[in-house]
Design an enzyme around this catalytic site. Sequence first.
Site, mmCIF file in Angstrom:
data_model
loop_
_atom_site.group_PDB
_atom_site.id
_atom_site.type_symbol
_atom_site.label_atom_id
_atom_site.label_comp_id
_atom_site.label_asym_id
_atom_site.label_seq_id
_atom_site.Cartn_x
_atom_site.Cartn_y
_atom_site.Cartn_z
ATOM 1 N N GLU A 76 0.786 -1.177 -0.075
ATOM 2 C CA GLU A 76 -0.062 0.062 -0.060
ATOM 3 C C GLU A 76 0.974 1.161 -0.171
ATOM 4 O O GLU A 76 2.050 1.249 0.387
ATOM 5 C CB GLU A 76 -1.041 0.097 1.189
ATOM 6 N N LYS B 222 2.693 4.540 1.070
ATOM 7 C CA LYS B 222 3.240 5.117 2.309
ATOM 8 C C LYS B 222 2.694 6.442 2.150
ATOM 9 O O LYS B 222 3.349 7.260 1.425
ATOM 10 C CB LYS B 222 4.889 4.942 2.429
ATOM 11 N N ASP C 134 2.636 10.377 3.150
ATOM 12 C CA ASP C 134 3.530 11.482 3.671
ATOM 13 C C ASP C 134 2.818 12.503 4.377
ATOM 14 O O ASP C 134 2.406 13.506 4.216
ATOM 15 C CB ASP C 134 4.363 11.980 2.659
ATOM 16 N N TYR D 156 -4.925 2.727 8.281
ATOM 17 C CA TYR D 156 -4.091 1.551 7.600
ATOM 18 C C TYR D 156 -3.671 0.445 8.576
ATOM 19 O O TYR D 156 -2.929 -0.499 8.264
ATOM 20 C CB TYR D 156 -2.998 1.939 6.642
ATOM 21 N N LYS E 144 11.160 2.795 -0.079
ATOM 22 C CA LYS E 144 11.001 4.184 -0.289
ATOM 23 C C LYS E 144 11.322 4.416 -1.757
ATOM 24 O O LYS E 144 11.718 3.860 -2.397
ATOM 25 C CB LYS E 144 12.171 4.810 0.469
ATOM 26 N N CYS F 203 30.275 41.066 -4.165
ATOM 27 C CA CYS F 203 28.805 40.789 -3.790
ATOM 28 C C CYS F 203 28.028 41.576 -4.845
ATOM 29 O O CYS F 203 28.243 42.691 -5.056
ATOM 30 C CB CYS F 203 28.534 41.249 -2.516
ATOM 31 N N CYS G 54 26.061 44.505 -3.201
ATOM 32 C CA CYS G 54 26.628 45.965 -2.922
ATOM 33 C C CYS G 54 28.058 46.022 -3.559
ATOM 34 O O CYS G 54 28.709 47.020 -3.040
ATOM 35 C CB CYS G 54 26.617 45.727 -1.166
ATOM 36 N N CYS H 151 29.943 37.637 1.451
ATOM 37 C CA CYS H 151 30.025 39.181 1.282
ATOM 38 C C CYS H 151 30.524 39.695 2.354
ATOM 39 O O CYS H 151 30.017 39.555 3.493
ATOM 40 C CB CYS H 151 28.576 39.876 1.006
ATOM 41 N N CYS I 141 25.552 46.000 3.228
ATOM 42 C CA CYS I 141 24.857 45.349 1.897
ATOM 43 C C CYS I 141 23.141 45.323 1.839
ATOM 44 O O CYS I 141 22.858 44.644 2.810
ATOM 45 C CB CYS I 141 25.369 43.903 1.931
HETATM 46 S S1 IVH Z 1 2.248 1.125 9.073
HETATM 47 C C1 IVH Z 1 3.545 -0.655 13.027
HETATM 48 N N1 IVH Z 1 1.349 1.927 6.678
HETATM 49 O O1 IVH Z 1 5.020 5.876 7.894
HETATM 50 C C2 IVH Z 1 3.489 -0.250 11.651
HETATM 51 N N2 IVH Z 1 2.749 3.526 8.192
HETATM 52 O O2 IVH Z 1 7.863 5.091 8.915
HETATM 53 C C3 IVH Z 1 2.966 1.238 11.622
HETATM 54 N N3 IVH Z 1 3.011 5.688 7.286
HETATM 55 O O3 IVH Z 1 4.625 6.173 11.738
HETATM 56 C C4 IVH Z 1 3.036 2.033 10.278
HETATM 57 N N4 IVH Z 1 1.837 5.410 5.383
HETATM 58 O O4 IVH Z 1 3.258 7.584 9.964
HETATM 59 C C5 IVH Z 1 2.020 2.271 7.907
HETATM 60 N N5 IVH Z 1 0.492 2.491 4.873
HETATM 61 C C6 IVH Z 1 1.423 2.994 5.775
HETATM 62 C C7 IVH Z 1 1.907 4.007 6.116
HETATM 63 C C8 IVH Z 1 2.588 4.218 7.233
HETATM 64 C C9 IVH Z 1 2.380 6.129 5.990
HETATM 65 C C10 IVH Z 1 3.559 6.155 8.289
HETATM 66 C C11 IVH Z 1 3.386 6.471 9.574
HETATM 67 C C12 IVH Z 1 4.293 5.750 10.103
HETATM 68 C C13 IVH Z 1 5.603 5.973 9.315
HETATM 69 C C14 IVH Z 1 6.691 4.877 9.590
#
Ligand code: IVH
Length: 702
Positions: A126, A128, A130, A238, A326, A420, A423, A444, A450
């Site tokens: 799934e 991640k 941000d 999630y 990542k 610079c 100035c 500078c 300046c």
């Molecule tokens: S699971 C015990 N699922 O990523 C596991 N985390 O780097 C709990 N995050 O603290 C995390 N999307 O803030 C999980 N699909 C996802 C996520 C997710 C974002 C964040 C979350 C977590 C951090 C860990």
Amino acid sequence: MSGTIAVEDLSEEQAVSELERLAREIAHHDKLYYASDAPEITDADYDVLRQRNDAIEARFPDRVRPDSPSGRVGAAPSGQFAKVIHAVPMLSLGNAFSAEDVQDFVERVRRFFKQGEANEACFIAEPKIDGLSISLRYEKGALVLGATRGDGATGENVTANIRTIKDIPQSLKDSSVPDVFEVRGEIFMTHAEFAKLNEAQEAAGKQTYVNPRNTAAGSLRQLDASITATRKLQFFAYAWGEVSALPAETQMGVIEAMGVWGFPINPLTRICTGVEEMLAAHSEIEAARASLGYDIDGVVYKVDRLDLQERLGFVSRAPRWAIAHKFPAEKATTILKDIEIQVGRTGSLTPVAKLEPVTVGGVVVQNATLHNEDEIARKDVRIGDTVIVQRAGDVIPQVVSVVLEKRPENTKPFEAPSQCPACGSHAVRELNPKTGKEDAARRCTGGLICPAQAVERLKHFVSRNAYDIEGLGAKQVEAFYLEGRVMRPADIFTLEARNVRTDKPLQEKEGWGEQSVTNLFAAINVRRTISLDRFIYALGIRHVGETTARLLAKSYGTIEILRTAMAAAGDHESSDYVELNNIDGIGLVVADAIVEFFAEAHNTEVLDALLEQVTPEPFVLDEAESPVTGKTVVFTGTMERLSRTEAKVMAERYGAKVAGSVSARTDYVVAGEAAGSKLKKAEALGVNVLTEDEWLALVGEG
Ligand code: IVH
């Protein structure tokens, strides 16, 4: 991280000092990220620090520090909201950066079980998200508590704010909802909402926000929930925390149940039977990334069967049954049209790439940092070149490299300016007194004459963590400077009085009206009193960020005492200079910059004029915190129960400052076995000397 020694080449002694440095740096960045929502480095650079720390710890397991970042998630809560202890801790995730890392993860999971038993172990993949994680507690279907992650063990109670988020149901009607169920997931802000908010900020003359993640975090942690309500935050479920029962036996099953109960669940969640399918899901999600309308920074894989999850359990801060894969930083190719030199607040000259506009990960990029002239030379970047630009997470885009095959004829290597651009003063590279090497940045030397530095200093003065005056953002102070309305900070506070006398009153200027001018003056007047730490930060002293400003406020208490002490510290033989250097967290370079600032006559004038207008409030310590709050402690000799690091960490936890040497300002010297000269000095100065046990008793750990 150029110049660092490879982990396998570190001696044990070097490893110890590296671990100390990494712990400090990671804690610093955690604090910026979690408590101030203002990161200084990219997520990718942060990951590099953590990876290096983990690698060194793996090589020297005996040297793992009690305050090691590997055992900790995030930063402690900020103290504005009530604390919430999470019944089930909110943990973090380990990272994978390559297909091999994912392969290793799957093998690790499979090896954990007896042969054959879990070969068919399925995973889910799934996005991640941000954003920021949140725990939502439902009792008998009613939302009773919303808490931030905080440091993973203790978060903040943000229930009132949570109730303003439409995606989050107040009550769950479905009969299958267990009596107690903590839904966990991510709160985030869409790109569209973020852009809208920034337009409004700009129109109101306020500082614009840096990125959706920090803005979402800031919006949620508003003390006034009606502000949160205007920010249109969203949510994906999630995970879960404490539950009285689970609605399914698999991760996917529970996610689907949460969907049925009314929580948004991410539509890109997939079941995968092995590495290949996991990597395919990663590619699919990565391809969708630019069109999602919200930020994601990777893919999370989780073991699907909950019984297997439970048996796998956790290692320090992360589950063994999940990993975050990542995304690499996003890149694009474009033409470098020009290299512009920007002058910073303290005179540093930064080369900025002016680019043919290009979309990188859904964002149009026209400017990118080139860091400094050594970097330009190293990459041999020239005007006219085709360059690769990268944008990682939320930071300023960077020029990564040059496509040499596409270099046009007659390009010339970049030459750093010796003057610079703002100035005309000499621009030089100073020698760093600590390393004896040249600074990376050219500066500078025009200092106070300046105009570019003056404008940057004013922008800093009104910035969000400094004076933060509503209606007076970077754009407005710059315009005021160019018109001659505001040349230095004090002028902001005399604007109103001068506005009556001038033939060009502000309300007649384009973009301003009677009402906005009245509001501006009101907002300025509100800031006539300000906390001492903010005041010091706003002065824009070189190397003095918020943390150092706070240390100074805490150590000196009032601006008058600080000024007197700094004037005296101009003499490096003075006790004031020694004491400044003794403040834990203030090193030689920083100390010298502070002393230099106060020694400069023009700064004194600017400060005097400002102090005629505003009153910094004396810094008050919360005496109730602990018997040693605000006290200065020196540890010496060998202790029995505490390592030096643990002693220091503990003292700081109780609000004490730990110093390296004894002076008249020292409150306690804790003397262990074979204490030597420091103990003698303490006795000579009549400083309180404690044994280790007495110290522990004093802080209540005896
Ligand atoms: S699971 C015990 N699922 O990523 C596991 N985390 O780097 C709990 N995050 O603290 C995390 N999307 O803030 C999980 N699909 C996802 C996520 C997710 C974002 C964040 C979350 C977590 C951090 C860990």
